[in-house]
Write a protein that holds these residues in place. Sequence first.
Motif, PDB file in Angstrom:
ATOM      1  N   THR A  88      19.735 -26.198  15.930  1.00 27.44           N
ATOM      2  CA  THR A  88      19.257 -27.289  16.771  1.00 27.44           C
ATOM      3  C   THR A  88      18.860 -28.433  15.874  1.00 27.44           C
ATOM      4  O   THR A  88      18.504 -28.247  14.716  1.00 27.44           O
ATOM      5  N   GLU A  89      18.912 -29.598  16.475  1.00 22.77           N
ATOM      6  CA  GLU A  89      18.423 -30.776  15.767  1.00 22.77           C
ATOM      7  C   GLU A  89      17.260 -31.339  16.550  1.00 22.77           C
ATOM      8  O   GLU A  89      17.235 -31.307  17.772  1.00 22.77           O
ATOM      9  N   GLY A  90      16.301 -31.843  15.835  1.00 23.49           N
ATOM     10  CA  GLY A  90      15.187 -32.480  16.511  1.00 23.49           C
ATOM     11  C   GLY A  90      14.229 -31.496  17.146  1.00 23.49           C
ATOM     12  O   GLY A  90      13.390 -31.871  17.934  1.00 23.49           O
ATOM     13  N   SER A  91      14.356 -30.212  16.847  1.00 28.77           N
ATOM     14  CA  SER A  91      13.387 -29.252  17.359  1.00 28.77           C
ATOM     15  C   SER A  91      12.108 -29.393  16.548  1.00 28.77           C
ATOM     16  O   SER A  91      12.072 -30.035  15.504  1.00 28.77           O
ATOM     17  N   TYR A  92      11.034 -28.805  17.053  1.00 31.71           N
ATOM     18  CA  TYR A  92       9.755 -28.969  16.362  1.00 31.71           C
ATOM     19  C   TYR A  92       9.676 -28.112  15.121  1.00 31.71           C
ATOM     20  O   TYR A  92       8.795 -28.244  14.313  1.00 31.71           O
ATOM     21  N   MET A 116      -5.190 -18.842  17.257  1.00 29.28           N
ATOM     22  CA  MET A 116      -5.397 -20.278  17.480  1.00 29.28           C
ATOM     23  C   MET A 116      -4.663 -20.753  18.735  1.00 29.28           C
ATOM     24  O   MET A 116      -5.122 -21.640  19.449  1.00 29.28           O
ATOM     25  N   THR A 117      -3.497 -20.148  18.988  1.00 29.00           N
ATOM     26  CA  THR A 117      -2.716 -20.506  20.175  1.00 29.00           C
ATOM     27  C   THR A 117      -3.481 -20.165  21.450  1.00 29.00           C
ATOM     28  O   THR A 117      -3.585 -20.977  22.378  1.00 29.00           O
ATOM     29  N   ALA A 118      -4.026 -18.950  21.483  1.00 22.35           N
ATOM     30  CA  ALA A 118      -4.802 -18.526  22.657  1.00 22.35           C
ATOM     31  C   ALA A 118      -6.032 -19.420  22.814  1.00 22.35           C
ATOM     32  O   ALA A 118      -6.368 -19.855  23.917  1.00 22.35           O
ATOM     33  N   TYR A 119      -6.673 -19.687  21.707  1.00 23.73           N
ATOM     34  CA  TYR A 119      -7.897 -20.494  21.721  1.00 23.73           C
ATOM     35  C   TYR A 119      -7.614 -21.905  22.238  1.00 23.73           C
ATOM     36  O   TYR A 119      -8.252 -22.394  23.170  1.00 23.73           O
ATOM     37  N   VAL A 167       0.910 -25.178  18.550  1.00 22.24           N
ATOM     38  CA  VAL A 167      -0.411 -24.907  17.961  1.00 22.24           C
ATOM     39  C   VAL A 167      -0.606 -25.565  16.595  1.00 22.24           C
ATOM     40  O   VAL A 167      -1.724 -25.937  16.238  1.00 22.24           O
ATOM     41  N   THR A 168       0.489 -25.754  15.876  1.00 18.55           N
ATOM     42  CA  THR A 168       0.346 -26.325  14.527  1.00 18.55           C
ATOM     43  C   THR A 168      -0.235 -27.738  14.564  1.00 18.55           C
ATOM     44  O   THR A 168      -0.764 -28.212  13.568  1.00 18.55           O
ATOM     45  N   ASP A 169      -0.135 -28.406  15.735  1.00 21.60           N
ATOM     46  CA  ASP A 169      -0.751 -29.743  15.860  1.00 21.60           C
ATOM     47  C   ASP A 169      -2.275 -29.664  15.849  1.00 21.60           C
ATOM     48  O   ASP A 169      -2.946 -30.700  15.742  1.00 21.60           O
ATOM     49  N   TYR A 219      -9.151 -24.876  13.464  1.00 20.78           N
ATOM     50  CA  TYR A 219      -9.184 -23.488  12.987  1.00 20.78           C
ATOM     51  C   TYR A 219     -10.572 -23.052  12.500  1.00 20.78           C
ATOM     52  O   TYR A 219     -11.044 -21.975  12.890  1.00 20.78           O
ATOM     53  N   PRO A 220     -11.261 -23.862  11.709  1.00 19.02           N
ATOM     54  CA  PRO A 220     -12.597 -23.420  11.268  1.00 19.02           C
ATOM     55  C   PRO A 220     -13.550 -23.164  12.441  1.00 19.02           C
ATOM     56  O   PRO A 220     -14.317 -22.205  12.434  1.00 19.02           O
TER      57      PRO A 220
END
Lengths: 343, 343
Positions: free
Chosen positions: B63-67, B139-142, B284-286, B291-292
Motif C-alpha cells: 500500500t501507499e500512503g498507509s499510516y 495504550m490503545t485501550a487507554y 495509538v502512536t499519535d 504513556y507516562p
Amino acid sequence: MEEVRNQQVIFKDYVNGFPKESDMSLTTSATVPLQLPQGSNGVLLKNLYLSCDPYMRGRMTKTEGSYVASFTPGSPITGYGVAKVVESGHSSLKKGDLVWGFTGWQEYSIITAPETLFKIQHTDVPLSYYTGILGMPGMTAYYGFYEIGAPKKGEYVFVSAASGAVGQLVGQFAKLTGCYVVGTAGTKEKVELLKTKFGFDEAFNYKEEPNLDATLKRYFPEGIDIYFENVGGKMLEAVLLNMRVNGRISVCGMISQYNLNQEEGVRNLSSIIMKRLLVKGFIVTDHYNLYPKYIEMVIPLIKEGKICYIEDVVEGLESAPKALVGIFSGKNVGKQVVVVARE
Amino acid sequence: MEEVRNQQVIFKDYVNGFPKESDMSLTTSATVPLQLPQGSNGVLLKNLYLSCDPYMRGRMTKTEGSYVASFTPGSPITGYGVAKVVESGHSSLKKGDLVWGFTGWQEYSIITAPETLFKIQHTDVPLSYYTGILGMPGMTAYYGFYEIGAPKKGEYVFVSAASGAVGQLVGQFAKLTGCYVVGTAGTKEKVELLKTKFGFDEAFNYKEEPNLDATLKRYFPEGIDIYFENVGGKMLEAVLLNMRVNGRISVCGMISQYNLNQEEGVRNLSSIIMKRLLVKGFIVTDHYNLYPKYIEMVIPLIKEGKICYIEDVVEGLESAPKALVGIFSGKNVGKQVVVVARE
C-alpha cells in the motif's frame, strides 16, 4: 369576530419509497372563528412562508424512537415556517409579531407551546430567509461547518448537495474562512450556480461522473480535510478514500438513502482508522442556543452582500405537495420555500 | 568479540486474503560479530518477546500512503517487542537496559533510531506485559476508551474482540469506571473468560448469534453509550442500530475486514445523524505522549490485583509465523506473544 376557512395540506398515510404528491391532499375547513380558545396561553398564527426540508421524509415513515415524531395520518403536515401572530395568549409574543419555528401546513395554526418559536428581530431582510439562511438550514450549515468541521484557512472542503438550502451556505462559509471548496450537485444549472453565484472553487455534476473516487482525486489531489455530508451512500464511500489524515466528516444528512427501504452498505470505513477521522452526526435543534451568535455573524454578511442565498419559491399552499416531493429528486434549485401569504 | 548466528522470520511476499504460515520463512544468518557498526549511534538489541498484532495484516499488503509502511519482501517481519540492550551508541540507553518498541522478528536487531524505543522502568511485573497491557495495546485501550469514549459511571459499554490484547483491558477499564459492559468473542472459552476472569457483566459468542441486532437488543435494552470497535463489518452494522443518543464509537480496528479483497458495505450509517453519534478513528502512536500518565495509572492496578491480563504465549521464533497467522482466525486466547529468549 372575523371568521375564516382554513386551507390545509393533509398527510394521508405513511409512505414507502419516494413520496408522491398524492400522499398529501388539500382540504379546506368549514368556517371557524379567527381566535384562540378561551383561556389558551398559546398563539394563533397566520402562516406566511413554509419550508420544505429533507428531514421531513423521515416523518413520513412510521418510526418509533426517531428524533422527530412521524406525521399523523389525516392531520396537516407540520414543519418550519414564518408566520405572523394574529392573537397571543402568551406573554412573550403579541399580535403583529413575526416568528419562525414549527407550524402547520395551513393558513392558520394554533401553537400551544409558543416558547418553541423564535421571534424575528431583523425585518430588513427577506422574511422568507427565516426558512433558510436565517432559520434551521442556516444554523445547520453554521454548526456543522464551524463547530464540527473546525475549519482552518487553507484547508480542503467538499460539500455534497451543495446548491441546497444548507450546502450553498457551507460553501460560502468555507470561502469566507479561506478554504478551498468544491461542491457537487445533480444538474448542470446547479453546478454553474455553485461556481458563478456561490463562489465555489470548483463544482461537478455527480450524475455525470462514473467513478466518484477518480473524480474526487482529480478535484482534491491533496485530499479532503472537511466533508460536509448531505447525501450518504456511494458518495460517502468515495469520500472516505479521499480524506486526509485528521479529516472531519460533518454528518448533516444522507438524502440519497431516505427513500430506500434498506440503506445501501458503505465500504471503506477502515479509512476512519487509518486517517484518524472524526465522523460526527448532529441534529441542529440540539444547538439552537447558538442561534443569537449565528445571527450576529450572518446578518451583517447578508447586508454587506458578502453572502447570498438562493431560494426556489412556489406560490400557494396548493403548490406545497409538489414542492416537497420535488426536493427528493433534486427538482429545487436552492432553498425550497412555499409562500402561503406575503403578510 | 562474541559471534552469533541470527535466526530471522522473513516476510516472503505480499499477501492476498488470509495470511498463511508459508508467507513467512525461517532463516539463520551466517555468523556475525555481536557488535554495532563502528561509529553507530544506534543500539544493538537482543529480542526477548515479540508481539503479534492485527494491524500487521495491513503491512502484508503493498500500500501507499498507509499510516505504517508495508513489510519489505525478503526482509524480516518488524513489529513491537521487548528487548535487552547489548550495546548502545546512544546516550539515552546503556548495555543491560530493557526496552520496548519497534524491533525485528529475529534474535538480534540493530535499531538506528533508538529514540523510538521506550526504556522500561518497572521490572517487577512480567516483562512480556510490555507487548500488551504495558505497551501498545494497553495504550490503545487507554486512549480509545478514556479519551474517545469519555465514559461516565453507569453508562453502557460494548466491546468486540473482547478477549483480545486490547478488548480485555477495555472491559476492565469500563468496570473500574462503573459502567455496565458486555463483550463479544468467537469461542465459548473466550466468552467464559470474559465473564469469569475479566469481570464483564455479560458476554456472548457472536458466531452463535444469527441476528446480531436482536442479540444486542437483548443485552442492551437501553442501548449502547460506548462501542469499542475492533471488528467492523456486520457487527458495526448491528451496533449502529443499538447506539443511544450522543453515543461514542471508538474505532480502534476492523479485523473482520482485513483479509477481504474488498471491504463489506456497512448499512445503518444514518444512525450517526439520528443519534448524534461521534465516530472517531485513532492510531495509538499519535498519542504516546500520554504513556507516562497511563503507566502511572495502570502499574498500581496490576500490583494491587485490580486488573489482570491474559497472554497466549508461544516459545521460539520458529513458532512466530503460526502465532501471527492465528490471530486472524481468533486462535489466540488473550494477547499473542512469542518468546524469543527470556533474558
